[in-house]
Design an enzyme around this catalytic site. Structure first.
Site, PDB file in Angstrom:
ATOM      1  N   GLY A   1       0.767  -1.318   0.081  1.00 61.77           N
ATOM      2  CA  GLY A   1       0.144   0.077   0.118  1.00 61.77           C
ATOM      3  C   GLY A   1       0.767   1.388   0.017  1.00 61.77           C
TER       4      GLY A   1
ATOM      5  N   GLY B   1       2.997   2.403  -2.119  1.00 55.06           N
ATOM      6  CA  GLY B   1       3.346   3.089  -3.598  1.00 55.06           C
ATOM      7  C   GLY B   1       2.773   4.045  -4.196  1.00 55.06           C
TER       8      GLY B   1
ATOM      9  N   CYS C   1      -0.382   3.512  -6.142  1.00 52.55           N
ATOM     10  CA  CYS C   1      -1.323   2.194  -5.423  1.00 52.55           C
ATOM     11  C   CYS C   1      -2.488   2.720  -4.706  1.00 52.55           C
ATOM     12  CB  CYS C   1      -0.285   1.597  -4.554  1.00 52.55           C
ATOM     13  SG  CYS C   1      -1.072   0.635  -3.285  1.00 52.55           S
TER      14      CYS C   1
END
Ligand code: 5GP
Length: 344
Positions: free
Chosen positions: A179, A181, A184
């Site tokens: 999570g 990124g 993301c």
């Protein structure tokens, strides 16, 4: 239901505490590391920064540029024998290239085909969004059995227990991050995640106890974050967004309002799913964004900027080499990371 009360930290929650040092110049800081991997027993030397296996980043052009600094590129899953056969510098750069696969039957078949043709590749990255399934561990075991001398990277996970499980299933290197990124949306779509610096610290500790290594994957927004990941104990740091937008990623440049941009998207975004799999299955939702990043020219300048920052972090804390950075690291918790008066 249970709540864990202990505070977990992101890169932006801390700063390095400066320390007295005998280093006279950042030029003297050695960023090279040499690692020997747990199962493959292969040795690798270089600057342990990696390009993520994302479109526009995990590309052969990026591998050319990163290899000149002995940095690693994780190619996207779309690199097959046909694509690799057209790459002129394969013999020169293979040591710093990782092949990527998912856990489908076709992925294993593609890997077999590549390694039959090019048995010299050393790194295989088995990459799924959620590394917590039993199926993932058993797939990893199968790859380990078939390829005992390859260095296996497996992920992603964010906790010590699963880091250990993957190592015991055959991973030399565990990829850490769920999570964080830049493109993301997992945390928005699912509410799942773990603050990245704490994930790195906890998983590194677990992996090092077993003689294995970790990659801090995702969430670095600036050179200081890369240094914090190493300070937290990461053996490698993987970058997606920070390496996006360059010539070598071979993305299409678009012009808008006098500026140039390159499209960048998550590996589980709508864009990626349409491009590679003909769209999303009806039971899945997209967990990635599509963005336009400012065109940034040659990646060489970005690399120099990151390495310059990293050398400077080492001098501030008195670490003569990257190897010593985590030993020299004391983080202070902060409520404000920098002065943003002139940042829009
Ligand atoms: P960045 O350096 O851009 O912050 O993070 C790169 C990492 O983000 C990748 O290595 C990968 O682990 C993760 N990532 C890439 N695409 C997606 C996506 O579509 N969804 C999610 N959840 N993570 C992604």
């Amino acid at each position: 239901m249970r709540i864990e009360e202990e505070l977990k930290l992101d890169y932006s929650d801390v700063l390095f505490r400066p320390k007295r040092s005998t280093l006279s110049s950042r030029k003297d800081v050695d960023l090279n590391r040499t690692y020997k991997f747990k199962y493959s027993r292969n040795e690798w030397s270089g600057i342990p920064i990696m390009a993520a296996n994302m479109d526009g980043v995990g590309e052969l052009g990026i591998a050319d540029a990163l290899s000149t600094n002995e940095m690693i590129t994780c190619l996207t899953k779309q690199h097959d024998v046909k694509k690799l056969s057209k790459y002129k510098n394969l013999k020169k750069n293979y040591k710093n290239i990782a092949l990527s696969i998912g856990i489908k039957k076709e992925d294993f078949e593609n890997l077999d085909k590549i390694l039959k043709e090019y048995s010299f590749f050393k790194f295989i990255c088995i990459d799924v969004a959620n590394g917590y399934s039993e199926h993932f561990s058993s797939f990893l075991k199968k790859v380990r059995d078939k390829y005992p001398t390859k260095t296996l990277i497996a992920g992603n996970v964010v906790t010590a227990d699963m880091t250990q499980e993957l190592i015991l299933s055959g991973a030399d290197i565990v990829k850490v991050g769920i999570g964080p990124g830049s493109v993301c949306t997992t945390r928005i779509q699912t509410g799942v995640g773990y603050p990245q610096l704490s994930a790195v610290i906890e998983c590194a500790d677990a992996a090092h106890g077993l003689g294995a290594h970790i990659i801090a994957d995702g969430g670095c927004t600036c050179p200081g974050d890369v240094a914090k990941a190493f300070g937290g104990g990461a053996d490698f740091v993987m970058l997606g967004g920070m390496f996006a937008g360059h010539d070598e990623g071979s993305g299409k440049i678009v012009k808008s309002n006098g500026s140039k941009y390159i499209e960048f998207y998550g590996s589980s975004s709508d864009t990626a799913n349409k491009k590679h799999y003909g769209g999303l299955s009806s039971y899945r939702s997209s967990e990635g964004r599509t963005v336009r990043v400012k065109y940034r020219g040659k990646i060489k300048d970005t690399i120099l900027n990151i390495l310059g920052g990293l050398r400077s972090s080492c001098t501030y804390v008195g670490a003569p080499s990257l190897k010593q950075l985590s030993k020299c690291t004391t983080f202070v918790r902060v409520t404000k990371q920098f002065n943003d008066t002139f940042v829009k």
